[in-house]
Design an enzyme around this catalytic site. Structure first.
Site, short mmCIF file in Angstrom:
data_model
loop_
_atom_site.label_atom_id
_atom_site.label_comp_id
_atom_site.label_asym_id
_atom_site.label_seq_id
_atom_site.Cartn_x
_atom_site.Cartn_y
_atom_site.Cartn_z
N PHE A 83 0.85 -1.19 0.00
CA PHE A 83 0.00 0.00 0.00
C PHE A 83 0.88 1.23 0.00
O PHE A 83 1.75 1.38 0.86
CB PHE A 83 -0.94 0.03 1.21
N LYS A 134 2.75 9.42 8.41
CA LYS A 134 1.73 9.23 9.46
C LYS A 134 2.14 9.75 10.84
O LYS A 134 1.52 10.66 11.37
CB LYS A 134 1.32 7.75 9.54
N ASP A 153 9.06 2.63 1.79
CA ASP A 153 7.90 3.39 2.22
C ASP A 153 7.76 3.19 3.73
O ASP A 153 7.28 2.16 4.19
CB ASP A 153 6.66 2.91 1.47
C1 LIG Z 1 -1.11 5.35 4.95
C2 LIG Z 1 -0.03 4.93 4.02
C3 LIG Z 1 0.25 5.65 2.84
C4 LIG Z 1 -0.61 6.81 2.39
O1 LIG Z 1 -0.51 7.89 3.26
P1 LIG Z 1 -1.58 9.10 3.11
O2 LIG Z 1 -1.11 10.08 4.13
O3 LIG Z 1 -2.92 8.51 3.41
O4 LIG Z 1 -1.49 9.59 1.73
C5 LIG Z 1 1.32 5.26 2.06
N1 LIG Z 1 2.08 4.21 2.40
C6 LIG Z 1 1.85 3.49 3.52
C7 LIG Z 1 2.75 2.35 3.86
C8 LIG Z 1 0.79 3.82 4.36
O5 LIG Z 1 0.54 3.08 5.44
#
Ligand SMILES: *Cc1c(COP(=O)(O)O)cnc(C)c1O
Length: 417
Positions: A149, A269, A240
């Site tokens: 994700f 986050k 990420d």
């Molecule tokens: C939540 C998340 C995103 C997206 O972040 P947003 O602030 O919602 O755009 C991207 N990568 C990972 C691993 C995430 O958990």
């Protein structure tokens, strides 16, 4: 804790009703019929005065919990001083936050934005520019993992290796391909396939632990193999760290669990403790951006950076990484006991620090456990259809972890009956 405790709280804002909300707000989210109105520490209260233990933390975001005194002071001080000026001028808070991040990671340079998806967009653009200017590739490919994700903007959602997020949004962004996670042989083979076609792979983008995909920790042997492969072929390794970065795992960065360093990584986050901010970080060799290449109006403003810097310093000052390790162990061993109590419901417990997943078995869906936990006053969130994710604030204490385990025990009890 009594989930039915009626507290002397202000009701929801005057004239608020959910029907109006649904009339005016796009229906992009499946919401619980609950209106949250107040938070304190690891607790939330809804408009009816019901109290909840918050093991969602705004989806792994409110690292200092709710209404933390340091956060209140940071927000208040910064808004009274200066909140936004644009990147036409130097912003001291942005420079200081960048320095903190560089001094506490393997990165040399930082770009600030507002969300995880935006940080990943930046990483993808940086990798493509690196491919064009340094690697001499005209049609670079970026490999990502199945069940990954990376966010909902068009390139980030294309990078996301889950067809359900792609449906209805064709044509997607070209130049992405997907491989199974934690499978080095499959990755090697796919890189070879692309090389044979004359389309070189420029970068591999992975989560150190797959969050939304089901709380699946990366295998250090796999990541070390990926690092070697990238080094041999001159490819970039992008991580990420949006969900696992900033201390969520008991280490500041997820890659510290894997024994490797990325060339580029992203975080968002937990960085602002709930104030919107994201960051793209890289080693100096990858910093091929020049003036005009990338930008963000809100990115790196004094408000977001001042608060995030304070969140980082609070993390250090309060020794929260140590707390995350201890509370994580407590939580996982408690979940392990629940797995023994409910062997027909729970298949596996896994996670790092304070990102933990309870994988269910049989017909039981994560959404059912989330609903049952809610009835017992505990907020948790699914990570895919079969995994319940627990991501409390990093300030969570021993008694609160025990309370949450008690609520979950009661909730599972109603499901086994
Ligand atoms: C939540 C998340 C995103 C997206 O972040 P947003 O602030 O919602 O755009 C991207 N990568 C990972 C691993 C995430 O958990």
């Amino acid at each position: 804790m009594s989930p039915d405790a009626i507290l002397d709280l202000p009701a929801s804002p005057p004239n608020f009703n959910r029907a109006d909300f649904d009339r005016y707000v796009m229906a992009t989210y499946g919401r619980f019929p609950i209106t949250m109105v107040r938070g304190q520490g690891c607790k939330l209260w809804d408009a009816e005065g019901r109290e909840y233990l918050d093991f969602v933390a705004g989806i792994a975001t409110c690292t200092l919990g709710h209404a933390h005194p340091a956060l209140i002071k940071l927000v208040t001080d910064q808004i009274q001083t200066l909140h936004h000026v644009s990147n036409l001028y130097y912003i001291p808070q942005q420079g200081e936050l960048a320095r903190w991040l560089v001094e506490h990671s393997c990165a040399d340079r930082v770009f600030f934005c507002n969300s995880g998806a935006e940080a990943n967009e930046g990483a993808i653009k940086l990798a493509r520019k690196y491919a064009h200017t340094v690697m001499g590739i005209s049609q670079p490919v970026i490999l990502t993992a199945q069940a990954s994700f990376h966010g909902r903007t068009l390139a980030a959602v294309t990078a996301t290796g889950q067809p359900k997020y792609h449906k209805g949004f064709d044509p997607l962004v070209p130049g992405f391909d997907y491989v199974p996670y934690n499978d080095l042989a499959a990755l090697n083979a796919r890189v070879e396939d692309w090389n044979r076609e004359g389309r070189r792979v420029a970068a591999i983008l992975l989560e150190p632990l797959q969050g939304e995909g089901g709380v699946l920790p990366g295998d250090p042997t796999y990541f070390q193999g990926v690092r070697d492969l990238c080094d041999r072929q001159g490819m970039l390794l992008i991580l990420d760290e949006v969900q696992v970065g900033m201390g969520r795992t008991g280490k500041l960065w997820g890659y510290e669990h894997l024994g490797i360093e990325p060339d580029i990584f992203t975080t968002a986050k937990g960085l602002g403790g709930g104030i919107p901010i994201g960051a793209l970080l890289c080693k100096s060799k990858c910093d091929v951006f020049q003036p005009g290449d990338h930008a963000s109006t809100f990115g790196g403003n004094p408000f977001a950076c001042g608060v995030a810097l304070g969140v980082c310093q609070t993390l250090e000052r309060e020794g929260l990484l140590e707390n995350v390790v201890r509370r994580g162990e407590q939580l996982r061993s408690g979940l392990g006991r629940l797995a023994l109590t409910y062997p027909t419901l729970i298949a596996q417990v896994r996670g790092w620090g304070l990102i933990n997943g309870l994988e269910l078995q049989g017909d039981l869906k994560a959404a059912e456990v989330v609903q049952a936990a809610l009835q017992k006053g505990l907020l948790v969130v699914p990570a895919g259809p079969k995994v319940v994710r627990l991501v409390p604030p990093l300030i969570v204490d021993q008694a609160t972890v025990d309370q949450a385990l008690g609520c979950l025990d009661q909730a599972l009890g109603t499901l086994v009956a």
